[in-house]
Design a protein around this motif. Structure first.
Motif, PDB file in Angstrom:
ATOM      1  N   ARG A  76      -3.356   3.855  11.543  1.00  0.00           N
ATOM      2  CA  ARG A  76      -4.565   4.637  11.685  1.00  0.00           C
ATOM      3  C   ARG A  76      -5.576   4.283  10.381  1.00  0.00           C
ATOM      4  N   VAL A  86       0.848  -1.178   0.078  1.00  0.00           N
ATOM      5  CA  VAL A  86      -0.091   0.068  -0.063  1.00  0.00           C
ATOM      6  C   VAL A  86       0.978   1.378   0.080  1.00  0.00           C
ATOM      7  N   ILE A 146       1.143   5.569  -1.257  1.00  0.00           N
ATOM      8  CA  ILE A 146       0.330   6.880  -1.798  1.00  0.00           C
ATOM      9  C   ILE A 146       1.661   7.854  -2.073  1.00  0.00           C
ATOM     10  N   ASN A 169       4.257   2.772  12.323  1.00  0.00           N
ATOM     11  CA  ASN A 169       3.878   3.326  11.045  1.00  0.00           C
ATOM     12  C   ASN A 169       2.560   3.783  11.360  1.00  0.00           C
ATOM     13  N   ASP A 170       2.546   5.022  12.076  1.00  0.00           N
ATOM     14  CA  ASP A 170       1.194   5.464  12.664  1.00  0.00           C
ATOM     15  C   ASP A 170       0.249   5.897  11.570  1.00  0.00           C
ATOM     16  N   TYR A 203      -5.607   1.487   8.586  1.00  0.00           N
ATOM     17  CA  TYR A 203      -6.247   0.375   8.514  1.00  0.00           C
ATOM     18  C   TYR A 203      -7.123   0.223   9.545  1.00  0.00           C
ATOM     19  N   ARG A 231      -9.440   2.555  10.711  1.00  0.00           N
ATOM     20  CA  ARG A 231     -10.321   3.096  10.367  1.00  0.00           C
ATOM     21  C   ARG A 231     -11.193   2.644   9.235  1.00  0.00           C
ATOM     22  N   GLY A 264      -2.041  12.137   3.366  1.00  0.00           N
ATOM     23  CA  GLY A 264      -2.728  12.970   4.417  1.00  0.00           C
ATOM     24  C   GLY A 264      -4.014  13.555   4.061  1.00  0.00           C
ATOM     25  N   GLY A 303      -5.587   7.449   0.687  1.00  0.00           N
ATOM     26  CA  GLY A 303      -5.171   5.974   0.872  1.00  0.00           C
ATOM     27  C   GLY A 303      -6.666   5.270   1.235  1.00  0.00           C
ATOM     28  N   ALA A 304      -7.507   6.131   2.045  1.00  0.00           N
ATOM     29  CA  ALA A 304      -8.804   5.462   2.712  1.00  0.00           C
ATOM     30  C   ALA A 304      -9.390   5.342   1.406  1.00  0.00           C
ATOM     31  N   GLY A 357      -6.685  11.623   2.641  1.00  0.00           N
ATOM     32  CA  GLY A 357      -7.861  10.724   2.351  1.00  0.00           C
ATOM     33  C   GLY A 357      -7.670   9.792   1.104  1.00  0.00           C
TER      34      GLY A 357
HETATM   35  C1  COA Z   1       0.240   4.897   5.131  1.00  0.00           C
HETATM   36  C2  COA Z   1      -0.078   5.680   3.717  1.00  0.00           C
HETATM   37  C3  COA Z   1      -0.662   4.692   2.634  1.00  0.00           C
HETATM   38  C4  COA Z   1      -1.334   6.618   4.206  1.00  0.00           C
HETATM   39  O1  COA Z   1      -1.887   7.122   3.222  1.00  0.00           O
HETATM   40  P1  COA Z   1      -2.818   8.350   3.404  1.00  0.00           P
HETATM   41  O2  COA Z   1      -3.426   8.892   1.973  1.00  0.00           O
HETATM   42  O3  COA Z   1      -1.841   9.572   3.718  1.00  0.00           O
HETATM   43  O4  COA Z   1      -3.716   8.146   4.177  1.00  0.00           O
HETATM   44  P2  COA Z   1      -5.045   8.808   4.612  1.00  0.00           P
HETATM   45  O5  COA Z   1      -4.848  10.318   4.360  1.00  0.00           O
HETATM   46  O6  COA Z   1      -6.349   8.146   4.080  1.00  0.00           O
HETATM   47  O7  COA Z   1      -5.106   8.644   6.325  1.00  0.00           O
HETATM   48  C5  COA Z   1      -4.274   8.491   7.070  1.00  0.00           C
HETATM   49  C6  COA Z   1      -4.674   8.606   8.300  1.00  0.00           C
HETATM   50  O8  COA Z   1      -3.570   8.661   9.347  1.00  0.00           O
HETATM   51  C7  COA Z   1      -3.467   9.657  10.164  1.00  0.00           C
HETATM   52  N1  COA Z   1      -2.246  10.012  10.377  1.00  0.00           N
HETATM   53  C8  COA Z   1      -1.140  10.664   9.485  1.00  0.00           C
HETATM   54  N2  COA Z   1      -0.134  10.911  10.123  1.00  0.00           N
HETATM   55  C9  COA Z   1      -0.294  10.102  11.437  1.00  0.00           C
HETATM   56  C10 COA Z   1       0.694  10.047  12.347  1.00  0.00           C
HETATM   57  N3  COA Z   1       1.867  10.479  12.445  1.00  0.00           N
HETATM   58  N4  COA Z   1       0.058   9.437  13.642  1.00  0.00           N
HETATM   59  C11 COA Z   1      -1.136   9.171  13.742  1.00  0.00           C
HETATM   60  N5  COA Z   1      -1.962   9.154  12.812  1.00  0.00           N
HETATM   61  C12 COA Z   1      -1.460   9.847  11.563  1.00  0.00           C
HETATM   62  C13 COA Z   1      -4.319  10.763   9.338  1.00  0.00           C
HETATM   63  O9  COA Z   1      -4.938  11.765  10.042  1.00  0.00           O
HETATM   64  C14 COA Z   1      -5.432   9.948   8.701  1.00  0.00           C
HETATM   65  O10 COA Z   1      -6.262   9.428   9.665  1.00  0.00           O
HETATM   66  P3  COA Z   1      -7.747  10.319   9.682  1.00  0.00           P
HETATM   67  O11 COA Z   1      -8.108  10.083   8.171  1.00  0.00           O
HETATM   68  O12 COA Z   1      -8.554   9.687  10.693  1.00  0.00           O
HETATM   69  O13 COA Z   1      -7.557  11.852   9.795  1.00  0.00           O
HETATM   70  C15 COA Z   1       0.960   6.557   3.265  1.00  0.00           C
HETATM   71  O14 COA Z   1       1.362   7.656   4.368  1.00  0.00           O
HETATM   72  C16 COA Z   1       2.026   6.053   2.529  1.00  0.00           C
HETATM   73  O15 COA Z   1       1.886   5.828   1.206  1.00  0.00           O
HETATM   74  N6  COA Z   1       3.131   5.759   3.215  1.00  0.00           N
HETATM   75  C17 COA Z   1       4.267   5.311   2.742  1.00  0.00           C
HETATM   76  C18 COA Z   1       4.242   3.691   2.532  1.00  0.00           C
HETATM   77  C19 COA Z   1       3.661   2.901   3.755  1.00  0.00           C
HETATM   78  O16 COA Z   1       3.875   3.015   4.800  1.00  0.00           O
HETATM   79  N7  COA Z   1       2.532   1.863   3.563  1.00  0.00           N
HETATM   80  C20 COA Z   1       1.993   1.203   4.405  1.00  0.00           C
HETATM   81  C21 COA Z   1       2.705  -0.122   4.265  1.00  0.00           C
HETATM   82  S1  COA Z   1       1.936  -1.230   5.597  1.00  0.00           S
END
Ligand code: COA
Length: 187
Positions: free
Chosen positions: A136, A91, A93, A131-132, A138, A140, A99, A103-104, A101
């Motif tokens: 978070r 997964v 983004i 990986n906060d 997953y 949700r 940040g 990913g969701a 939405g």
């Molecule tokens: C993990 C990842 C896919 C999330 O994608 P994204 O589009 O940013 O996700 P979303 O915006 O849909 O949601 C992220 C949630 O995490 C929360 N979040 C962001 N940073 C955070 C932090 N440091 N601590 C806690 N929550 C956090 C956001 O507030 C959001 O929650 P919310 O919708 O309740 O506000 C993206 O950051 C990514 O590509 N990371 C690098 C690769 C990775 O780690 N992949 C997962 C491997 S298991």
């Protein structure tokens, strides 16, 4: 809640350039995919991944921002041998699209396809416990932690633990406004 809208299209070998441009280094590679790839993520590894994604064993997608047409993400599901469960992974983004939405929105479609046309009863995943934003995300979507695997990787002198999470079909409720049964996508 964000109004992000993402569509899925099939991942092909040519999309490898998105993956390589979104993954900055070996730590990011490990965070994204665990130890399944080695740094640098080269064309050979991408080709093997794309080839596996064409088999019944795995489905992989790119997420496309429905409003702009911009390619914003990637995800994959590997089917377990029994065909009843699959493992969500890879997964990702685009850094500039995180940040808000995406990913969701993308994973809501992936889960709709997984529980719909792929016929899965259960989706599992592994994520590093620190990986906060991923944890978070997953949570949700309804995933729950099943097991904690301590100290599974050593990365730059740090010990990383992993969470095994799962979501059963009967526990899945698509996030409001994002439901899609997968029939109109091209998984
Ligand atoms: C993990 C990842 C896919 C999330 O994608 P994204 O589009 O940013 O996700 P979303 O915006 O849909 O949601 C992220 C949630 O995490 C929360 N979040 C962001 N940073 C955070 C932090 N440091 N601590 C806690 N929550 C956090 C956001 O507030 C959001 O929650 P919310 O919708 O309740 O506000 C993206 O950051 C990514 O590509 N990371 C690098 C690769 C990775 O780690 N992949 C997962 C491997 S298991």
């Amino acid at each position: 809640m964000s109004g992000a809208a993402v569509e899925l299209r099939m991942f092909t070998r040519a999309d490898g350039s998105f993956l390589t441009s979104w993954i900055a280094g070996p730590v990011e590679l490990m965070t994204w995919a665990g130890p399944t790839f080695t740094w640098p993520l080269d064309k050979l590894q991408i080709a093997a991944y794309a080839a596996e994604s064409m088999t019944r064993r795995r489905r992989s997608w790119m997420g496309v921002n429905s409003r702009t047409g911009q390619v914003v993400g990637h995800a994959s599901v590997r089917m377990n041998a029994d065909g009843a469960a699959g493992r969500l992974g890879r997964v990702l983004i685009a850094p500039e699209a995180r940040g808000c939405g995406m990913g969701a929105a993308m994973l809501t479609h992936v889960l709709a396809v997984s529980f719909g046309s792929l016929g899965l009863e259960r989706v599992e995943l592994g994520v590093f416990s620190h990986n906060d934003s991923a944890v978070r995300l997953y949570e949700r979507l309804g995933f729950q932690v099943e097991r904690v695997l301590p100290d599974v990787e050593q990365v730059e002198g740090q010990s990383w633990s992993a969470l095994q999470m799962c979501l059963a079909k009967q526990d899945w409720a698509p996030l409001p406004g994002r439901h899609h049964d997968g029939s109109g996508t091209t998984p």
